[in-house]
Motif scaffolding. Sequence first.
Motif, mmCIF file in Angstrom:
data_model
loop_
_atom_site.group_PDB
_atom_site.id
_atom_site.type_symbol
_atom_site.label_atom_id
_atom_site.label_comp_id
_atom_site.label_asym_id
_atom_site.label_seq_id
_atom_site.Cartn_x
_atom_site.Cartn_y
_atom_site.Cartn_z
ATOM 1 N N LEU A 18 30.821 52.344 38.118
ATOM 2 C CA LEU A 18 32.183 52.862 38.051
ATOM 3 C C LEU A 18 33.208 51.761 37.851
ATOM 4 C CD1 LEU A 18 32.071 55.541 40.878
ATOM 5 C CD2 LEU A 18 31.687 55.825 38.420
ATOM 6 N N CYS A 19 32.951 50.586 38.408
ATOM 7 C CA CYS A 19 33.917 49.494 38.256
ATOM 8 C C CYS A 19 33.207 48.149 38.358
ATOM 9 C CB CYS A 19 35.054 49.620 39.269
ATOM 10 S SG CYS A 19 34.547 49.932 40.954
ATOM 11 N N TRP A 20 33.895 47.126 37.943
ATOM 12 C CA TRP A 20 33.377 45.760 37.910
ATOM 13 C C TRP A 20 33.394 45.209 39.318
ATOM 14 C CZ3 TRP A 20 30.826 43.662 34.176
ATOM 15 C CH2 TRP A 20 30.617 42.289 34.167
ATOM 16 N N LYS A 21 32.549 44.513 39.754
ATOM 17 C CA LYS A 21 31.334 43.886 39.320
ATOM 18 C C LYS A 21 30.174 44.848 39.512
ATOM 19 C CE LYS A 21 32.770 39.229 39.905
ATOM 20 N NZ LYS A 21 32.363 37.874 40.107
ATOM 21 N N LEU A 22 29.347 44.902 38.498
ATOM 22 C CA LEU A 22 28.293 45.898 38.460
ATOM 23 C C LEU A 22 27.258 45.720 39.548
ATOM 24 C CD1 LEU A 22 27.701 45.914 34.603
ATOM 25 C CD2 LEU A 22 29.394 47.161 35.920
ATOM 26 N N ASP A 23 27.020 44.476 39.960
ATOM 27 C CA ASP A 23 25.978 44.202 40.948
ATOM 28 C C ASP A 23 26.441 44.419 42.387
ATOM 29 O OD1 ASP A 23 27.710 42.038 40.683
ATOM 30 O OD2 ASP A 23 26.209 40.601 41.370
ATOM 31 N N VAL A 24 27.729 44.635 42.600
ATOM 32 C CA VAL A 24 28.248 44.868 43.956
ATOM 33 C C VAL A 24 28.106 46.349 44.270
ATOM 34 C CG1 VAL A 24 30.286 44.773 45.437
ATOM 35 C CG2 VAL A 24 29.845 42.932 43.798
ATOM 36 N N LYS A 25 27.252 46.647 45.243
ATOM 37 C CA LYS A 25 27.014 48.034 45.655
ATOM 38 C C LYS A 25 27.799 48.319 46.932
ATOM 39 C CE LYS A 25 23.448 48.196 42.729
ATOM 40 N NZ LYS A 25 23.833 48.106 41.379
ATOM 41 N N VAL A 26 28.336 49.518 47.048
ATOM 42 C CA VAL A 26 29.090 49.917 48.246
ATOM 43 C C VAL A 26 28.487 51.194 48.820
ATOM 44 C CG1 VAL A 26 31.215 48.780 47.509
ATOM 45 C CG2 VAL A 26 30.804 51.155 46.874
ATOM 46 N N LEU A 32 34.262 51.998 47.909
ATOM 47 C CA LEU A 32 34.288 52.160 46.455
ATOM 48 C C LEU A 32 35.718 52.099 45.936
ATOM 49 C CD1 LEU A 32 32.698 52.730 43.859
ATOM 50 C CD2 LEU A 32 33.003 55.167 44.339
ATOM 51 N N GLU A 33 36.624 52.789 46.610
ATOM 52 C CA GLU A 33 38.023 52.754 46.200
ATOM 53 C C GLU A 33 38.572 51.335 46.261
ATOM 54 O OE1 GLU A 33 42.251 54.984 47.121
ATOM 55 O OE2 GLU A 33 40.702 55.010 48.667
ATOM 56 N N LYS A 34 38.260 50.626 47.337
ATOM 57 C CA LYS A 34 38.726 49.242 47.486
ATOM 58 C C LYS A 34 38.149 48.350 46.384
ATOM 59 C CE LYS A 34 38.934 45.433 50.718
ATOM 60 N NZ LYS A 34 38.057 44.597 51.495
ATOM 61 N N LYS A 35 36.855 48.491 46.135
ATOM 62 C CA LYS A 35 36.202 47.694 45.090
ATOM 63 C C LYS A 35 36.871 47.929 43.738
ATOM 64 C CE LYS A 35 32.028 47.328 42.422
ATOM 65 N NZ LYS A 35 30.909 48.007 41.877
ATOM 66 N N CYS A 36 37.093 49.180 43.400
ATOM 67 C CA CYS A 36 37.665 49.497 42.091
ATOM 68 C C CYS A 36 39.120 49.045 41.987
ATOM 69 C CB CYS A 36 37.522 50.982 41.805
ATOM 70 S SG CYS A 36 35.800 51.486 41.543
ATOM 71 N N LYS A 37 39.890 49.221 43.052
ATOM 72 C CA LYS A 37 41.292 48.773 43.022
ATOM 73 C C LYS A 37 41.381 47.261 42.903
ATOM 74 C CE LYS A 37 43.721 52.555 45.192
ATOM 75 N NZ LYS A 37 44.544 53.021 46.285
ATOM 76 N N GLU A 38 40.541 46.548 43.663
ATOM 77 C CA GLU A 38 40.539 45.085 43.577
ATOM 78 C C GLU A 38 40.089 44.623 42.199
ATOM 79 O OE1 GLU A 38 38.108 43.716 46.808
ATOM 80 O OE2 GLU A 38 39.688 44.076 48.286
ATOM 81 N N PRO A 43 42.435 39.238 37.410
ATOM 82 C CA PRO A 43 42.697 38.751 36.053
ATOM 83 C C PRO A 43 41.442 38.835 35.180
ATOM 84 C CG PRO A 43 42.474 36.911 37.572
ATOM 85 C CD PRO A 43 42.423 38.174 38.400
ATOM 86 N N GLY A 44 41.640 38.895 33.884
ATOM 87 C CA GLY A 44 40.534 38.894 32.934
ATOM 88 C C GLY A 44 40.227 40.280 32.409
ATOM 89 N N PHE A 45 39.594 40.313 31.229
ATOM 90 C CA PHE A 45 39.347 41.607 30.588
ATOM 91 C C PHE A 45 38.291 42.432 31.318
ATOM 92 C CE2 PHE A 45 35.843 39.388 28.654
ATOM 93 C CZ PHE A 45 34.906 40.364 28.370
ATOM 94 N N LEU A 46 37.339 41.800 32.010
ATOM 95 C CA LEU A 46 36.309 42.571 32.698
ATOM 96 C C LEU A 46 36.876 43.355 33.871
ATOM 97 C CD1 LEU A 46 33.244 40.184 32.599
ATOM 98 C CD2 LEU A 46 33.656 42.233 31.247
ATOM 99 N N SER A 47 38.011 42.917 34.392
ATOM 100 C CA SER A 47 38.624 43.653 35.494
ATOM 101 C C SER A 47 39.114 45.022 35.022
ATOM 102 C CB SER A 47 39.787 42.863 36.083
ATOM 103 O OG SER A 47 40.849 42.785 35.149
#
Length: 108
Positions: A18-26, A32-38, A43-47
Motif C-alpha cells: 500500500l505504501c513505501w517502504k515495501l519491506d516494512v510490515k505493520v 499502517l496509517e502512520k507508515k503511509c502518512k510518513e 522527500p524523494g519520488f518513492l515517497s
Amino acid sequence: LEAQMRSRTTQLFFIGALCWKLDVKVKTMQQLEKKCKESYGAPGFLSRYSFGLRYEIFKLHGSASGFRLYATDYPPSLPRHRVAVNEEILRARFCLCPSGTGWGMRVF
C-alpha cells in the motif's frame, strides 16, 4: 460470456503493497496509517508511492463485501493460505492495478 461473468464472484481484487517502504510490515491499521502518512511526507519520488491511492482504497473498501484487497505490507489483510493470484484474477470482475512507483507496465 454470461456464464463466465456469473463465475466471477469477486467484485474487485488487489494484491500488493500500500505504501513505501515495501519491506516494512505493520500489524495494525493505526501503524499502517502512520507508515503511509510518513512515507507520503518524506522527500524523494518513492515517497509518492501509488500517490496514496492504494492506501485510500484499502482504507475505504478493505472490508467491503465482494472485495478481496490484500496488502502485502499489512499481513492481517492476507489469507492464511498462499494467494493463487491467477485464480483470483479469473474469479474477479475487476482487478485494481494502480501505479506503485510509476515504473510498472499497466494497461488501463
